[in-house]
Write an enzyme that holds these catalytic residues in place. Structure first.
Site, PDB file in Angstrom:
ATOM      1  N   ALA A 116      12.479  67.129  77.077  1.00 45.77           N
ATOM      2  CA  ALA A 116      12.001  67.881  78.241  1.00 45.77           C
ATOM      3  C   ALA A 116      12.184  69.370  77.974  1.00 45.77           C
ATOM      4  CB  ALA A 116      12.783  67.450  79.475  1.00 45.77           C
TER       5      ALA A 116
ATOM      6  N   GLY B  35      13.909  63.490  76.155  1.00 41.53           N
ATOM      7  CA  GLY B  35      12.642  62.992  76.680  1.00 41.53           C
ATOM      8  C   GLY B  35      11.675  62.611  75.562  1.00 41.53           C
TER       9      GLY B  35
ATOM     10  N   GLU C 168      12.634  59.232  74.666  1.00 40.25           N
ATOM     11  CA  GLU C 168      12.285  58.361  75.802  1.00 40.25           C
ATOM     12  C   GLU C 168      10.781  58.077  75.826  1.00 40.25           C
ATOM     13  OE1 GLU C 168      14.666  61.034  78.432  1.00 40.25           O
ATOM     14  OE2 GLU C 168      15.261  59.138  79.336  1.00 40.25           O
TER      15      GLU C 168
ATOM     16  N   GLU D   1      21.030  64.444  76.091  1.00 37.66           N
ATOM     17  CA  GLU D   1      21.073  65.008  77.450  1.00 37.66           C
ATOM     18  C   GLU D   1      22.492  65.258  77.944  1.00 37.66           C
ATOM     19  OE1 GLU D   1      18.993  62.733  76.392  1.00 37.66           O
ATOM     20  OE2 GLU D   1      17.088  62.787  77.471  1.00 37.66           O
TER      21      GLU D   1
HETATM   22  C1  LIG Z   1      12.562  67.807  86.163  1.00 38.92           C
HETATM   23  C2  LIG Z   1      13.277  66.531  85.847  1.00 38.92           C
HETATM   24  C3  LIG Z   1      13.208  66.241  84.403  1.00 38.92           C
HETATM   25  C4  LIG Z   1      14.009  65.034  84.094  1.00 38.92           C
HETATM   26  C5  LIG Z   1      13.925  64.720  82.651  1.00 38.92           C
HETATM   27  C6  LIG Z   1      15.141  64.096  82.220  1.00 38.92           C
HETATM   28  C7  LIG Z   1      15.063  63.428  80.919  1.00 38.92           C
HETATM   29  C8  LIG Z   1      14.931  64.292  79.745  1.00 38.92           C
HETATM   30  C9  LIG Z   1      15.780  65.268  79.486  1.00 38.92           C
HETATM   31  C10 LIG Z   1      15.655  66.023  78.250  1.00 38.92           C
HETATM   32  O1  LIG Z   1      14.866  65.723  77.391  1.00 38.92           O
HETATM   33  S1  LIG Z   1      16.670  67.340  78.081  1.00 38.92           S
HETATM   34  C11 LIG Z   1      16.311  67.920  76.453  1.00 38.92           C
HETATM   35  C12 LIG Z   1      16.896  67.057  75.423  1.00 38.92           C
HETATM   36  N1  LIG Z   1      16.656  67.584  74.121  1.00 38.92           N
HETATM   37  C13 LIG Z   1      17.544  68.265  73.448  1.00 38.92           C
HETATM   38  O2  LIG Z   1      18.653  68.460  73.867  1.00 38.92           O
HETATM   39  C14 LIG Z   1      17.107  68.786  72.111  1.00 38.92           C
HETATM   40  C15 LIG Z   1      17.222  70.262  72.118  1.00 38.92           C
HETATM   41  N2  LIG Z   1      16.748  70.859  70.901  1.00 38.92           N
HETATM   42  C16 LIG Z   1      17.392  70.752  69.716  1.00 38.92           C
HETATM   43  O3  LIG Z   1      18.380  70.086  69.550  1.00 38.92           O
HETATM   44  C17 LIG Z   1      16.839  71.560  68.576  1.00 38.92           C
HETATM   45  O4  LIG Z   1      16.092  72.596  69.121  1.00 38.92           O
HETATM   46  C18 LIG Z   1      15.954  70.756  67.625  1.00 38.92           C
HETATM   47  C19 LIG Z   1      14.849  70.001  68.344  1.00 38.92           C
HETATM   48  C20 LIG Z   1      16.818  69.786  66.821  1.00 38.92           C
HETATM   49  C21 LIG Z   1      15.285  71.760  66.620  1.00 38.92           C
HETATM   50  O5  LIG Z   1      16.305  72.489  65.994  1.00 38.92           O
HETATM   51  P1  LIG Z   1      15.942  73.813  65.171  1.00 38.92           P
HETATM   52  O6  LIG Z   1      17.231  74.288  64.584  1.00 38.92           O
HETATM   53  O7  LIG Z   1      14.818  73.548  64.286  1.00 38.92           O
HETATM   54  O8  LIG Z   1      15.421  74.859  66.231  1.00 38.92           O
HETATM   55  P2  LIG Z   1      16.164  75.581  67.413  1.00 38.92           P
HETATM   56  O9  LIG Z   1      16.530  76.940  66.998  1.00 38.92           O
HETATM   57  O10 LIG Z   1      17.233  74.734  67.971  1.00 38.92           O
HETATM   58  O11 LIG Z   1      15.013  75.634  68.509  1.00 38.92           O
HETATM   59  C22 LIG Z   1      13.859  76.440  68.321  1.00 38.92           C
HETATM   60  C23 LIG Z   1      13.493  77.040  69.652  1.00 38.92           C
HETATM   61  O12 LIG Z   1      13.096  75.993  70.522  1.00 38.92           O
HETATM   62  C24 LIG Z   1      13.857  76.036  71.722  1.00 38.92           C
HETATM   63  N3  LIG Z   1      14.043  74.651  72.199  1.00 38.92           N
HETATM   64  C25 LIG Z   1      14.481  73.619  71.491  1.00 38.92           C
HETATM   65  N4  LIG Z   1      14.481  72.508  72.241  1.00 38.92           N
HETATM   66  C26 LIG Z   1      14.016  72.858  73.449  1.00 38.92           C
HETATM   67  C27 LIG Z   1      13.800  72.145  74.653  1.00 38.92           C
HETATM   68  N5  LIG Z   1      14.034  70.834  74.752  1.00 38.92           N
HETATM   69  N6  LIG Z   1      13.339  72.828  75.698  1.00 38.92           N
HETATM   70  C28 LIG Z   1      13.081  74.156  75.613  1.00 38.92           C
HETATM   71  N7  LIG Z   1      13.274  74.882  74.492  1.00 38.92           N
HETATM   72  C29 LIG Z   1      13.751  74.242  73.430  1.00 38.92           C
HETATM   73  C30 LIG Z   1      15.166  76.686  71.320  1.00 38.92           C
HETATM   74  O13 LIG Z   1      15.806  77.235  72.428  1.00 38.92           O
HETATM   75  C31 LIG Z   1      14.693  77.719  70.322  1.00 38.92           C
HETATM   76  O14 LIG Z   1      14.176  78.809  71.030  1.00 38.92           O
HETATM   77  P3  LIG Z   1      15.055  80.132  71.202  1.00 38.92           P
HETATM   78  O15 LIG Z   1      16.182  79.797  72.117  1.00 38.92           O
HETATM   79  O16 LIG Z   1      15.526  80.496  69.830  1.00 38.92           O
HETATM   80  O17 LIG Z   1      14.116  81.094  71.818  1.00 38.92           O
END
Ligand SMILES: CCCCCCC/C=C/C(=O)SCCNC(=O)CCNC(=O)[C@H](O)C(C)(C)COP(=O)(O)OP(=O)(O)OC[C@H]1O[C@@H](n2cnc3c(N)ncnc32)[C@H](O)[C@@H]1OP(=O)(O)O
Length: 719
Positions: free
Chosen positions: A61, A100, A103, A123
């Site tokens: 997400a 997500g 999921e 999460e």
């Molecule tokens: C409204 C109700 C909604 C209910 C939904 C509930 C169910 C779902 C919930 C979720 O999915 S919560 C999100 C879960 N996912 C994560 O925790 C993964 C987060 N991301 C990472 O671990 C890493 O980014 C990665 C995917 C392993 C990639 O790593 P890498 O080292 O290649 O890059 P990063 O520097 O970490 O990221 C690049 C850039 O992207 C931004 N970003 C990463 N993931 C997200 C995200 N899920 N949402 C928004 N932005 C994300 C990250 O912040 C980086 O940007 P900057 O901060 O550098 O600008």
């Protein structure tokens, strides 16, 4: 935000297009909903493949949307529509499928992963639970015990482990997308119902209640007050005990309690802060975007004490060739044995081969002549470090970087004894250096942008969270620790016990209280520093009364404890009693209580009842106050830097976001009022005087943390 193509005649290919990680923003969810509906309606389409652009399936997400009002199609019905459809859907997982994203893949009927892909439900690390059906579908797919593990820890799983667990159906070294398209054609006509996870029963061990209770007990202990891991166990319990729809209902209810919580906000703040601290800038205009690190292939570590050994192990684990240097053969041999043992132990845990071939040991400084970067980790003594730096400056090649692992000495003073002050930076590791994630990179007044960039980059290679800080006594972390320790000692004088203080801090969420932490570090470390600073020992000004030094209140308690030969865990006696020298089981010591009582009588102090709120406020608000001062001085570039230093280096509970975030959560006016209150009660303690920055922020209506930089007196002046 989702591209639609028809490939191989009958396969609808849906590509998520939201770089860099294809997060499921409102636009992406809309794109998926529309393209899946189109594919389901198109009679020519027999099956579908969902993949992500740029070699990443989906990072979950969109976390940035959580703080905004909800818009676009929700995830749960979007995923349900994929699963319920009568055309097979294959997820082609490359790069990452997290949260997500996984999921979504679990709603697909098949999952094909590239061998380098990683999957997981992280999460919980954001203060949430996998509320797009993850807590209900994953247990039904892989069984209760492994699902509990993955969901409560949020750990990332390799494609190979995912295959073993049954999360994915196939793993390939070739293109996961090509295989998924091929696969999607092959499965047309096969029964879909068994592939719909919502229709399955969760595979459970015979003693379900026993497993759930045991997991809950472990999780509560690990959680240190965090709510999300507990909610995760409750949600997974529903997958084992309730029908699917009732389980989904439970998942939503639990998510509702977490979603707007301060803990979730704190942990999501940490997620972005961790990434933000990597983007450093200097007042000169140099920044991470325009300053290139120089390639480093040969590194040397000088000194194989506790820190040097940990640093050496961290470097070797990152695949770097290391020359480890000691002063004599005996010390070298001891260091060699210990480093090798640490590497072997680590490799054994990971079922890997230790890279002993990357290690070289010497007592001859001349061997450093081809080294690109040297990390000095000798005893914390300025005269000794200066001598080492002088020698390094003459034996190392002219463009080698000279780094010091000092925990608080003046980097400029060290740089000044070399012929290359621009190549000198601090690299302050935290013990144990091969485990702790924090690295403070200290920018001296003459350090070049290239030297900073190289040290920051090296930290990243080592898997550290590197934070750039300015040069002052104790830098950021240890500078803020000083008033915290000071308040803890004053509380003992006034009537508290080590257990009371530690209990309050542990209840707050620290893994160990201040006195247990001091015992672990060794009480003699601070004792020696205080002696050098003339606060105790022969250099004390004879006119100073016992509880005053250099014009302010001073507690000699830690000095007196050391004088009794109590040095902490290492000799089994410190603020606590330990089961044995080096033992870790701390028990309250009646003789410490007696000593404190006698001390109070001797100094005419009437002990008073001290409650946990006072402990937390005095210790933590004093620390936070120093944080505001570090910001105003330009020693810390922003509140995120301080918060990441405390979360990754000092055990600050992540669900409280770091000291500066916590101050914002408590409310800056309250922090100010309480500091004023304590300052009035203790006028002889200058650290309790509220910092000018805190006062300015409160006077300006307490802006949110992301606006604090606008109020700094000297932004980046020291960096
Ligand atoms: C409204 C109700 C909604 C209910 C939904 C509930 C169910 C779902 C919930 C979720 O999915 S919560 C999100 C879960 N996912 C994560 O925790 C993964 C987060 N991301 C990472 O671990 C890493 O980014 C990665 C995917 C392993 C990639 O790593 P890498 O080292 O290649 O890059 P990063 O520097 O970490 O990221 C690049 C850039 O992207 C931004 N970003 C990463 N993931 C997200 C995200 N899920 N949402 C928004 N932005 C994300 C990250 O912040 C980086 O940007 P900057 O901060 O550098 O600008």
């Amino acid at each position: 935000m989702a591209r639609y193509e028809q490939v191989q005649g009958t396969v609808a290919l849906i590509t998520l297009t939201n770089p860099p990680v294809n997060a499921l923003s409102a636009a992406v969810r809309l794109g998926i909903t529309e393209t899946v509906t189109r594919a389901l309606r198109d009679p020519e389409v027999k099956s579908m493949v969902i993949c992500g652009e740029n070699g990443v399936f989906c990072g979950g997400a969109d976390i940035r949307e959580f703080a905004k009002p909800m818009s676009g199609p929700p995830l749960v019905p979007m995923i349900a529509a994929i699963e319920e459809g009568e055309k097979p859907v294959v997820a082609a997982i490359e790069g990452a499928a997290f949260g997500g994203g996984l999921e979504l893949a679990l709603g697909c009927h098949y999952r094909i992963a590239h061998s380098k892909a990683r999957v997981g439900l992280p999460e919980v690390t954001l203060g949430l639970l996998p509320a797009a059906g993850g807590t209900q579908r994953l247990p039904r797919l892989i069984g209760l015990a492994p699902a509990l593990d993955l969901i409560t820890t949020g750990r990332h799983v390799t494609a190979q482990e995912a295959l073993k667990l049954g999360i994915v159906d196939q793993v390939t070294d070739q293109s996961a997308l090509d295989l998924a398209i091929q696969f999607a054609q092959q499965v047309v006509g096969q029964p879909l119902l068994p592939r719909k996870l919502s229709t399955r029963q969760t595979p459970c061990p015979p003693d379900v209640d026993g497993l759930l209770e045991e997991t809950m007990a472990q999780v509560k202990q690990r959680a240190r007050g965090a709510m999300a891991p507990i909610a995760c166990v409750q949600a997974v319990r529903a997958a084992a005990t309730l029908p699917y729809q009732a389980g989904m209902q439970k998942e939503q209810e639990l998510m509702a309690t977490l979603f707007h919580s301060s803990q979730a906000r704190a942990m999501q703040y940490c997620f972005f802060a961790q990434r933000a601290v990597g983007r450093w800038s200097l007042s000169s205009g140099a920044h991470s975007g325009n300053s290139k690190p120089r390639p480093v292939s040969k590194v040397a570590v000088i000194g194989l004490g506790t820190m040097g050994r940990g640093i050496t192990v961290a470097l070797v684990k990152a695949g770097m060739s290391v020359l480890a240097v000691e002063t004599n053969k005996k010390q070298l041999e001891i260091g060699k044995q210990m480093v090798s043992a640490m590497l072997k132990h680590d490799a054994q845990k990971r079922n890997a081969t230790p890279r002993l071939d990357l290690l070289h040991f010497t007592i001859d400084l001349l061997e450093l002549k081809n080294t690109d970067l040297i990390i000095e980790a000798v005893f914390e003594d300025m005269a000794l470090k200066k001598q080492v730096f002088k020698e390094l400056s003459s034996v190392c090649k002219a463009d080698a970087f000279l780094c010091t692992n000092t925990s608080g000495l003046d980097v400029d003073e060290l740089a000044a004894v070399t012929k290359r002050p621009e190549l000198v930076v601090g690299m302050h590791f935290f013990a144990p250096a091969h485990v702790m994630k924090l690295l403070e990179v200290v920018h001296g007044s003459r350090s070049s942008p290239e030297a900073v960039a190289t040290a920051m980059h090296l930290g990243k290679r080592l898997g550290k969270v590197s934070v750039l800080v300015g040069n002052c006594a104790g830098f950021v972390g240890n500078r803020m620790l000083k008033p915290y320790l000071e308040q803890a000692n004053f509380l003992l004088e006034e009537g508290a016990t080590p257990e009371l203080v530690d209990g309050a801090l542990e209840e707050f969420g620290f893994p160990m209280g201040v006195f247990k932490m001091s015992d672990l570090s060794g009480l003699d470390v601070g004792w020696r520093i205080r002696k050098e600073a003339g606060l105790t020992g022969p250099n004390v000004d004879p006119r100073d009364p016992p509880r005053r030094r250099q014009g302010r209140r001073y507690s000699p308690l830690p000095d007196l404890v050391c004088e009794q030969g109590r040095l902490g865990q290492k000799n089994g006696r410190g603020w606590y009693l330990y089961d044995k020298p080096g033992g870790r089981v701390a028990t309250p010591d009646p003789s410490i209580h007696k000593f404190l009582e006698e001390y109070r009588i001797k100094h005419g102090i009437s002990p008073r009842q001290i409650d946990r709120q006072e402990v937390v406020e005095r210790c933590l608000f004093a620390l936070i106050n120093e944080g505001f001062r570090s910001l105003d001085d330009g020693i810390a570039a922003g509140p995120e830097d301080i918060d990441m230093i405390y979360v990754f280096g000092y055990g600050w509970p992540r669900h409280r976001g770091g000291p500066m975030f916590y101050a914002g959560m408590v409310g800056l006016p309250r922090v100010l009022t309480r500091l004023e209150h304590y300052r009035q009660a203790h006028p002889e303690v200058p650290h309790l005087e509220p910092s000018p920055l805190l006062r300015r922020l409160v006077a300006s209506g307490s802006p949110p943390i992301n606006k604090w930089r606008d109020f700094l007196q000297r932004p980046h002046s020291q960096l």
